[in-house]
Design a protein around this motif. Structure first.
Motif, PDB file in Angstrom:
ATOM      1  N   LYS A  89       0.807  -1.214   0.000  1.00 53.01           N
ATOM      2  CA  LYS A  89       0.000   0.000   0.000  1.00 53.01           C
ATOM      3  C   LYS A  89       0.841   1.266   0.000  1.00 53.01           C
ATOM      4  N   THR A  90       2.139   1.131   0.243  1.00 52.52           N
ATOM      5  CA  THR A  90       3.005   2.299   0.304  1.00 52.52           C
ATOM      6  C   THR A  90       4.099   2.207  -0.750  1.00 52.52           C
ATOM      7  N   ILE A  91       4.638   3.372  -1.104  1.00 49.87           N
ATOM      8  CA  ILE A  91       5.780   3.429  -2.019  1.00 49.87           C
ATOM      9  C   ILE A  91       7.036   3.419  -1.154  1.00 49.87           C
ATOM     10  N   LYS A  92       7.776   2.347  -1.218  1.00 45.18           N
ATOM     11  CA  LYS A  92       8.929   2.176  -0.340  1.00 45.18           C
ATOM     12  C   LYS A  92      10.214   2.652  -0.992  1.00 45.18           C
ATOM     13  N   ILE A  93      11.252   2.725  -0.202  1.00 45.42           N
ATOM     14  CA  ILE A  93      12.516   3.303  -0.654  1.00 45.42           C
ATOM     15  C   ILE A  93      13.118   2.540  -1.827  1.00 45.42           C
ATOM     16  N   ASP A  94      12.854   1.238  -1.920  1.00 48.16           N
ATOM     17  CA  ASP A  94      13.413   0.457  -3.029  1.00 48.16           C
ATOM     18  C   ASP A  94      12.948   0.990  -4.376  1.00 48.16           C
ATOM     19  N   ALA A  95      11.682   1.422  -4.452  1.00 46.16           N
ATOM     20  CA  ALA A  95      11.165   1.966  -5.711  1.00 46.16           C
ATOM     21  C   ALA A  95      11.887   3.252  -6.085  1.00 46.16           C
ATOM     22  N   LEU A  96      12.221   4.053  -5.086  1.00 53.42           N
ATOM     23  CA  LEU A  96      12.944   5.299  -5.350  1.00 53.42           C
ATOM     24  C   LEU A  96      14.392   5.022  -5.729  1.00 53.42           C
ATOM     25  N   THR A 124       6.787   6.262   1.880  1.00 54.80           N
ATOM     26  CA  THR A 124       7.220   6.193   3.274  1.00 54.80           C
ATOM     27  C   THR A 124       8.158   7.351   3.560  1.00 54.80           C
ATOM     28  N   PRO A 125       8.381   7.695   4.836  1.00 54.69           N
ATOM     29  CA  PRO A 125       9.345   8.762   5.153  1.00 54.69           C
ATOM     30  C   PRO A 125      10.718   8.513   4.546  1.00 54.69           C
ATOM     31  N   GLN A 126      11.159   7.244   4.556  1.00 55.03           N
ATOM     32  CA  GLN A 126      12.463   6.919   3.976  1.00 55.03           C
ATOM     33  C   GLN A 126      12.469   7.190   2.474  1.00 55.03           C
ATOM     34  N   ALA A 127      11.376   6.827   1.802  1.00 55.90           N
ATOM     35  CA  ALA A 127      11.279   7.068   0.364  1.00 55.90           C
ATOM     36  C   ALA A 127      11.236   8.568   0.065  1.00 55.90           C
ATOM     37  N   GLN A 128      10.531   9.334   0.903  1.00 53.96           N
ATOM     38  CA  GLN A 128      10.473  10.778   0.695  1.00 53.96           C
ATOM     39  C   GLN A 128      11.848  11.413   0.854  1.00 53.96           C
ATOM     40  N   ASN A 129      12.594  10.966   1.834  1.00 55.16           N
ATOM     41  CA  ASN A 129      13.947  11.508   2.018  1.00 55.16           C
ATOM     42  C   ASN A 129      14.851  11.151   0.848  1.00 55.16           C
ATOM     43  N   CYS A 130      14.645   9.968   0.304  1.00 54.54           N
ATOM     44  CA  CYS A 130      15.408   9.543  -0.866  1.00 54.54           C
ATOM     45  C   CYS A 130      15.068  10.433  -2.067  1.00 54.54           C
ATOM     46  N   LEU A 131      13.775  10.716  -2.244  1.00 59.63           N
ATOM     47  CA  LEU A 131      13.349  11.593  -3.333  1.00 59.63           C
ATOM     48  C   LEU A 131      13.922  12.994  -3.143  1.00 59.63           C
ATOM     49  N   LEU A 132      13.955  13.458  -1.905  1.00 67.44           N
ATOM     50  CA  LEU A 132      14.447  14.803  -1.616  1.00 67.44           C
ATOM     51  C   LEU A 132      15.864  14.996  -2.140  1.00 67.44           C
ATOM     52  N   LYS A 133      16.712  14.019  -1.906  1.00 71.84           N
ATOM     53  CA  LYS A 133      18.098  14.126  -2.372  1.00 71.84           C
ATOM     54  C   LYS A 133      18.165  14.231  -3.884  1.00 71.84           C
TER      55      LYS A 133
END
Length: 327
Positions: A89-96, A124-133
């Protein structure tokens, strides 16, 4: 017939400015389209992405060229769609991370690259931080298009790096016109355009949902046909086994009353098959009283008041108001 980018960006200054920037090649490297479900965020994001990749000399996206065809088939190598993994249900860091890896290579087509993240609040918060970079280090020719029902669910640092376009509910006339273009009969298109509250997506969902129309028919036979004590007694058995469906019935009843109130306050009209003729004489004040009774009934439902008693009480209120409209 599909919607064109120009049609999707009509109606507000911010959307018009976005369209002009697209035409002039001044698109922001990251755009966030926010707004309620069904107002066209995904459609607009996909049209923008397709248009950025389209190499047609005329209006873009053309829908006919090789790049458009591959984009529509989700096979374009320079179009990336980070999304939840199957059964997630969530977009996880692996996708990013997969997205970042793809962006680290040269464009496979030697042109622009687009990243479309639908329902970006699912990251997820981890995925958002990954996108931020990635947003901080975006290379020229790479564009990010995000959609979100609630922009507040995204990190402030992500929002600060995006051009935010807040999409508003569609005007009733625009919804109706679009439904007609999709081949929906005129009377139904008009009706849906009133009940969908400015959400084309909701209108299309309602049109294709047989259970919705069955529930609406029940609302009309049970709640909207009562005027006398005998009417209430006849309607009560219809709702006896509808406890599990009560929330939807109350939602539809609210839609019906709002639709009637809309016709009274705007002078509009709609063919109301199955609705007793005495509703033609409803007063705006009476409709507002019934609407308030629906709100109260919903609160009582949340407080676990019995459905049978709640429904009968609501019918009593409707009966008291409709008897005032004797002609």
């Amino acid at each position: 017939m599909g919607l064109k980018l120009k049609e999707c960006t009509a109606g507000s200054d911010s959307l018009l400015a976005l369209y002009h920037d697209f035409l002039s090649g001044r698109m922001a490297h990251a755009t966030l389209l926010s707004g309620e479900s069904g107002v066209g965020k995904r459609t607009l994001a996909r049209l923008l992405a397709q248009g950025l990749l389209c190499r047609h000399e005329g209006e873009k996206p053309c829908g006919q060229c090789r790049d458009c065809a591959r984009f529509l088939a989700r096979t374009h190598p320079d179009a990336l769609f980070p999304a939840p993994a199957p059964r997630e249900k969530t977009i996880k860091i692996d996708a990013l991370r997969e997205m970042i890896d793809a962006l680290s290579r040269h464009s496979l087509e030697g042109g622009k690259r687009v990243v479309v993240i639908e329902d970006a609040e699912k990251m997820t918060p981890q995925a958002q931080n990954c996108l931020l970079k990635t947003l901080e280090e975006t290379t020229e020719g790479t564009y990010f298009l995000l959609t979100a029902n609630s922009e507040s669910a995204l990190l402030p640092t992500i929002r600060s790096r995006c051009r935010i376009i807040r999409m508003q509910p569609w005007p009733q006339e625009k919804v109706e016109k679009t439904l007609l273009l999709k081949g929906i009969p005129a009377a139904r298109a008009h009706e849906l355009s009133i009940y969908c509250e400015g959400s084309l997506g909701r209108a299309l969902e309602m049109q294709g949902d047989d259970t919705y129309w069955a529930a609406r028919d029940l609302v009309r036979r049970a709640f909207l046909s009562v005027r006398t004590t005998a009417d209430i007694a006849a309607a009560v058995p219809l709702l006896k086994d509808q406890k599990d469906n009560s929330d939807r019935l109350l939602d539809i009843l609210e839609q019906e009353i709002r639709g009637l109130l809309y016709t009274k306050t705007t002078g509009s009209s709609v063919e109301e098959e199955g609705l007793p003729s005495f509703w033609d004489h409803a007063s705006p004040q009476g409709l507002r009283k019934i609407l308030e009774a629906v709100f109260i009934a919903r609160r009582h439902r949340f407080a676990n008041v019995g459905w049978a008693a709640l429904a009968e009480g609501l019918m009593q209120t409707i009966s008291e108001e409709t008897r005032k409209w004797q002609v």
